[in-house]
Design a protein around this motif. Structure first.
Motif, PDB file in Angstrom:
ATOM      1  N   PRO A  74       0.839  -1.198   0.000  1.00 28.37           N
ATOM      2  CA  PRO A  74       0.000   0.000   0.000  1.00 28.37           C
ATOM      3  C   PRO A  74       0.876   1.251   0.000  1.00 28.37           C
ATOM      4  O   PRO A  74       1.881   1.311   0.706  1.00 28.37           O
ATOM      5  N   GLU A  75       0.505   2.201  -0.838  1.00 31.87           N
ATOM      6  CA  GLU A  75       1.282   3.431  -0.941  1.00 31.87           C
ATOM      7  C   GLU A  75       0.364   4.607  -1.186  1.00 31.87           C
ATOM      8  O   GLU A  75      -0.752   4.447  -1.667  1.00 31.87           O
ATOM      9  N   ASN A  76       0.871   5.775  -0.838  1.00 31.07           N
ATOM     10  CA  ASN A  76       0.137   7.011  -1.056  1.00 31.07           C
ATOM     11  C   ASN A  76       0.711   7.732  -2.263  1.00 31.07           C
ATOM     12  O   ASN A  76       1.901   7.627  -2.553  1.00 31.07           O
ATOM     13  N   ARG A 124      -5.192   9.075   2.763  1.00 28.27           N
ATOM     14  CA  ARG A 124      -3.934   8.399   3.076  1.00 28.27           C
ATOM     15  C   ARG A 124      -4.122   7.127   3.890  1.00 28.27           C
ATOM     16  O   ARG A 124      -3.243   6.742   4.644  1.00 28.27           O
ATOM     17  N   TYR A 128      -8.193   1.193  -4.380  1.00 29.57           N
ATOM     18  CA  TYR A 128      -7.863   2.619  -4.420  1.00 29.57           C
ATOM     19  C   TYR A 128      -8.857   3.347  -3.530  1.00 29.57           C
ATOM     20  O   TYR A 128     -10.038   3.017  -3.511  1.00 29.57           O
ATOM     21  N   THR A 157      -4.866  13.391  -2.618  1.00 25.84           N
ATOM     22  CA  THR A 157      -4.087  12.227  -2.197  1.00 25.84           C
ATOM     23  C   THR A 157      -4.911  10.966  -2.400  1.00 25.84           C
ATOM     24  O   THR A 157      -6.128  10.967  -2.223  1.00 25.84           O
ATOM     25  N   SER A 189      -4.598   6.491  -1.919  1.00 22.90           N
ATOM     26  CA  SER A 189      -3.870   5.301  -1.476  1.00 22.90           C
ATOM     27  C   SER A 189      -4.251   4.154  -2.376  1.00 22.90           C
ATOM     28  O   SER A 189      -5.410   4.035  -2.778  1.00 22.90           O
ATOM     29  N   ARG A 249      -3.805   3.640   4.035  1.00 20.52           N
ATOM     30  CA  ARG A 249      -3.222   2.476   3.357  1.00 20.52           C
ATOM     31  C   ARG A 249      -3.918   1.177   3.755  1.00 20.52           C
ATOM     32  O   ARG A 249      -4.075   0.283   2.934  1.00 20.52           O
TER      33      ARG A 249
END
Length: 150
Positions: A45-47, A90, A86, A69, A71, A92
């Motif tokens: 998981p990333e932002n 933020r 998605y 933003t 995630s 994750r």
């Protein structure tokens, strides 16, 4: 013109529309009640950021409104099914949970996910929308003009 979507793709899209409106805690609680296979992270998981586009009046020229933003995550189940998640913000953990649900919708567990996870979320979301509509309707003002008899 867009081609019609396959039934499984429609089901996954409908599920994503519900899951993004739920909190990570809600999804985790509902998934926790089921005996489900664990998955591995295909993509941690990333932002990140996405550009939000706007349009004046619905048919005007598109313009860059700003950034938001997001995630994202990708999960693979032991059977090889891959799910993607998605969500705005933020969170994750929520992106991972959404990806897991997406992968599970492609397995024989799809009906369990539909009835034990998605259905309760749909009921809660519908109740919130009805409450919001009721509150909005209470503030409605009807304007009318009286015709003077001159």
């Amino acid at each position: 013109m867009n081609a019609p979507l396959a039934p499984q793709q429609q089901r996954r899209q409908a599920a994503m529309a519900v899951l993004v409106r739920a909190s990570a805690a809600e999804i985790e609680d509902l998934l926790g009640a089921l005996a489900l296979p664990a998955g591995e992270d295909l993509r941690q998981p990333e932002n990140g950021l996405v550009m939000v586009r706007g349009r004046i009046g619905g048919d005007g020229a598109a313009f860059n409104l700003g950034e938001a933003t997001v995630s994202r995550a990708a999960v693979r189940l032991p059977g090889g099914e891959v799910g993607f998640g998605y969500t705005l913000g933020r969170d994750r953990a929520k992106a991972r949970l959404i990806a897991r649900c997406d992968a599970l919708l492609q397995t024989d567990q799809a009906d369990a996910i539909e009835t034990k996870v998605l259905a309760p979320l749909r009921v809660r979301i519908a109740a919130e929308q009805a409450c919001r509509a009721e509150q909005t309707a209470a503030t409605k003002v009807d304007f009318y003009t009286l015709v003077r008899g001159e």
